[in-house]
Design an enzyme around this catalytic site. Sequence first.
Site: not given
Length: 324
Positions: A69-70, A72, A130, A160, A220, A290, A292
């Site tokens: 969820g980076t 976001w 990361h 994902s 997340y 994609r 979410g």
Amino acid sequence: EEEVHQRVHQQCRDLVSSLPVVEGCSYPDLCFHDGFFQPVPAMVAAMMVQKLFEARPTDIILATLPKSGTTWLKALLFATVNRNSSPSSTRNLATLNPHQCVPYLRELYEDGARVPEMDSMPSPRLLATHIPFHFLPNSIVESGCRVVYLCRNPKDNFVSMWHFINKFRKKDGREALPLEVSFDRFCQGRSHSGPFWDHMLGYWKASLQVGGCSVLFMRYEELMKDPVVELRRLAEFVGCPFTQEEQANGVLEDIVETCGFERLSNLEVNKVGKRTLFRTMTVDNNSYFRRGVVGDWMNHLTPDMAQRIDKIIESKFEGSGLAP
Ligand code: A3P
């Protein structure tokens, strides 16, 4: 400075080229160094960052495993920190992909021929990575800057990632990597910035420590369940708390809406825009959006697979206080 940059880049490249290349739940292939896996080109950049990046105490670093969820979180953070700046085309989420708003440290340091312009970036610098906690540059830990860590249920994280990898393989005319093969590698820890459990535990333990940089540990699933509460927590942590007036005026709800999956994924820049990954690959910005949702793993993993990963999580997290 240019000379140092080039020399260090060459040293890192030499070191990485001596590492064995392994197939992983990743694209391109991975190499292993100092306890973690990275796609080969990302490892060079991670080493560069570790050696050359100098943090400012005001920096805000977002750390994630890929596919947590980076995108976001970048949008939420950018919108929060810049909510009172005058809108200009370069600082606007409506026209820029969140990855342009909050760059990855890796991308700033990956080009051996170009020294990144870090000094001219205004404070607070919003940067993402990361890199696992233990491999962060000393200056991040010592400067006392703030690190926001976002994690995700590893089963959703895996699903994902699997979809994301196969988009690249397809583009390259390669066959899709079967789910089972990918899953097995993921469970062995062979994934981008993995093993995933070490990545999560590293930041989790750092979030409990007093002194050094402060780490806010987010999930997340919690962001999904209660975005306003989580956004308030995020804003307080990064030193931009929402005033009573802002809260009463629905500013938090507006930011949540602006950064929501529907809104972001339907922006022109995210529907048709592209970006470059590892200097050679092209990614469609829409690949970062994609479904979410929470729990999509149930549509992909068998009960046996779910059990296997749950067991790994249980045994690795045991005694750490980190809830699965
Ligand atoms: P899925 O593939 O499960 O849909 P990252 O940004 O770290 O690469 O993570 C990508 C994942 O976050 C994808 O998950 C993507 O759909 C989801 N995502 C992207 N934007 C989101 C948003 N605004 N809200 C919720 N999830 C989002």
